[in-house]
Design a protein around this motif. Structure first.
Motif, PDB file in Angstrom:
ATOM      1  N   ASP A 165       0.841  -1.200   0.000  1.00  0.00           N
ATOM      2  CA  ASP A 165       0.000   0.000   0.000  1.00  0.00           C
ATOM      3  C   ASP A 165       0.874   1.247   0.000  1.00  0.00           C
ATOM      4  OD1 ASP A 165      -2.628  -1.125   0.060  1.00  0.00           O
ATOM      5  OD2 ASP A 165      -2.247  -1.759   2.105  1.00  0.00           O
TER       6      ASP A 165
ATOM      7  N   PHE B 173       0.899   5.685  -1.055  1.00  0.00           N
ATOM      8  CA  PHE B 173       0.038   6.840  -1.302  1.00  0.00           C
ATOM      9  C   PHE B 173       0.878   8.015  -1.754  1.00  0.00           C
ATOM     10  CE2 PHE B 173       0.253   6.075   3.350  1.00  0.00           C
ATOM     11  CZ  PHE B 173       1.184   7.039   3.696  1.00  0.00           C
TER      12      PHE B 173
ATOM     13  N   ASP C 269      -4.956  13.559  -1.974  1.00  0.00           N
ATOM     14  CA  ASP C 269      -4.373  12.385  -1.320  1.00  0.00           C
ATOM     15  C   ASP C 269      -4.818  11.163  -2.131  1.00  0.00           C
ATOM     16  OD1 ASP C 269      -3.864  10.161   0.311  1.00  0.00           O
ATOM     17  OD2 ASP C 269      -5.400  10.691   1.786  1.00  0.00           O
TER      18      ASP C 269
ATOM     19  N   ASP D 185      -4.503   7.039  -2.947  1.00  0.00           N
ATOM     20  CA  ASP D 185      -4.122   5.727  -2.416  1.00  0.00           C
ATOM     21  C   ASP D 185      -3.865   4.772  -3.567  1.00  0.00           C
ATOM     22  OD1 ASP D 185      -4.403   6.411   0.316  1.00  0.00           O
ATOM     23  OD2 ASP D 185      -6.568   6.171   0.161  1.00  0.00           O
TER      24      ASP D 185
END
Length: 416
Positions: A226, A228, A287, A289
């Protein structure tokens, strides 16, 4: 050698705008600190005077403006116009949730009488915050993204899950509706059809409008990472500053908000992000992801949040610039220095402890990495601003106590 840090215009204050009830917001606390520490007056819309944001020593003024997200746009805009008149000078408006980002963009013509706003296309934040629309945007822009669909009804939702195979990710589909008619409490991973039906209450999945939910292909945690990106774009989607980082833990584990993260330079991911923002003409703070699918080596966009990210204070350049300071510099006509991002970590106190404990229990191993490393930016606790940490501890403790009392009362009722 110490670099010259940019001077923000201290005559131009900031208003943190929110729609909905979430008093324990560490992104708002971070925003108050990032502006207050450099002498920029900062105001915030809050639920009450004892929220963590309201008690920060860096807050210039708190406006008690509780909302649910069910108000009409006219009501919300009228409230903001009243705040603009009360502040009494041009003010940078900073959105702290998807709904406020949509509101600011779609009513910029009226709100610009009091507020400085990025020149984002009026309908773009709503499309980006709509998970189904985002999938279409990615396909048009050639940006990799997991398979997704916004089912027309419960039967289509079940069919999509069966077609892809379980687990499947469920997300509330669009802004405002996620507050007024949520299908799931947060991004939720369902393991089988029974969990799918339990997660989507029948009342929410029936009806003419269909379920306001996105079903998305699940990328296995053991075969993915993960990441970002946080950035601030100027006119035409040109990045003023752009940061990349790796998510280490979240709450709930593997499907919730970031609780531990690390800032790491990633040129490939930065280029992907910049290309997407240029292609759609996005302007302002965002932002994004991403999930690195180790099976094919591609970064796949899973969310585009057209507002301040919860962990934005993870990122800062050697010039002392983060995305919100870059926004203020840009909107007040000042240059944004292009320094390299610092190596930092980020931790969200009690939520990270809970995530660590649950993960350790699942994996049958002792908890590890409990203490933040040196150079860690903490969401709540910091020496120069203790009030928000105390307020958060009181609210969090109260919620835990209420949950415990409710659980005990429920057990006693079951025994009768």
């Amino acid at each position: 050698m110490e670099r010259n840090r940019p001077e923000l215009d201290r005559e131009v204050p900031v208003l943190l705008v929110k729609v909905g009830h979430y008093p324990q917001s560490h992104s708002a606390v971070g925003a108050v600190r990032t502006f207050g520490r450099v002498g920029v007056p900062v105001y915030a819309m809050v639920e009450d005077r004892l929220t963590p944001t309201a008690v920060s020593r860096y807050l210039t003024g708190a406006f008690i403006r509780p909302s649910t997200g069910r108000e009409s746009p006219e009501q919300l805009v009228a409230g903001m116009m009243a705040l603009g008149r009360e502040i009494g000078r041009p003010t940078v408006a900073v959105s702290t949730d998807d709904e406020s980002a949509v509101l600011l963009a779609e009513h910029a013509g009226e709100l610009s009488k009091h507020f400085l706003l990025p020149p984002v296309p009026a309908g773009l934040p709503r499309r980006l915050a709509n998970k189904g629309e985002l999938h279409s945007i990615c396909r048009s822009a050639g940006t990799p993204t997991p398979r997704s669909c916004a089912p027309a009804d419960r039967a289509a939702l079940i069919a999509a899950a069966r077609r892809w195979g379980y687990p499947v990710v469920l997300k509330n589909l669009e802004p405002f509706t996620r507050l007024s008619r949520p299908v799931v409490g947060h991004t939720t991973v369902v393991q089988d059809e029974a969990e799918l039906l339990a997660a989507c209450a029948l009342a929410d999945c029936d009806g003419e409008a269909g379920p306001s939910v996105l079903a998305q292909e699940y990328l296995p945690g053991e075969q993915a990472e993960d990441w970002f990106t946080h950035l601030c774009c100027g006119p035409g989607g040109e990045p003023r500053t752009l940061f990349t980082g790796l998510k280490l833990r979240s709450w709930p584990p593997e499907q919730g908000v970031t609780t531990r993260a690390r800032a790491l330079p990633n040129p490939e991911l930065a280029a992907l992000t910049a290309d997407l923002c240029r292609s759609i003409g996005y302007s302002g703070v965002a932002d994004l992801d991403w999930r690195l699918d180790l099976r094919d080596g591609r970064y796949k966009l899973v969310d585009f949040n057209p507002r301040t990210g919860a962990q934005f204070r993870l990122f800062e350049t050697e010039d002392g610039v983060d995305v919100l300071r870059a926004l203020h510099l840009s909107l007040t006509g000042r240059p944004v220095p292009q320094g390299a991002q610092l190596s930092r970590s980020f931790a969200v106190g009690q939520l990270d402890l809970m995530s660590t404990a649950v993960t350790a229990w699942r994996e049958r191993r002792p908890p590890r990495d409990l203490r933040p490393r040196r150079g860690t930016e903490r969401a709540w606790l910091c020496r120069d601003d203790l009030g928000p940490a105390v307020a958060e501890a009181a609210r969090f403790g109260g919620r835990v106590l209420l949950h415990a009392v409710s659980s005990v009362a429920g057990r006693r009722s079951d025994r009768r």
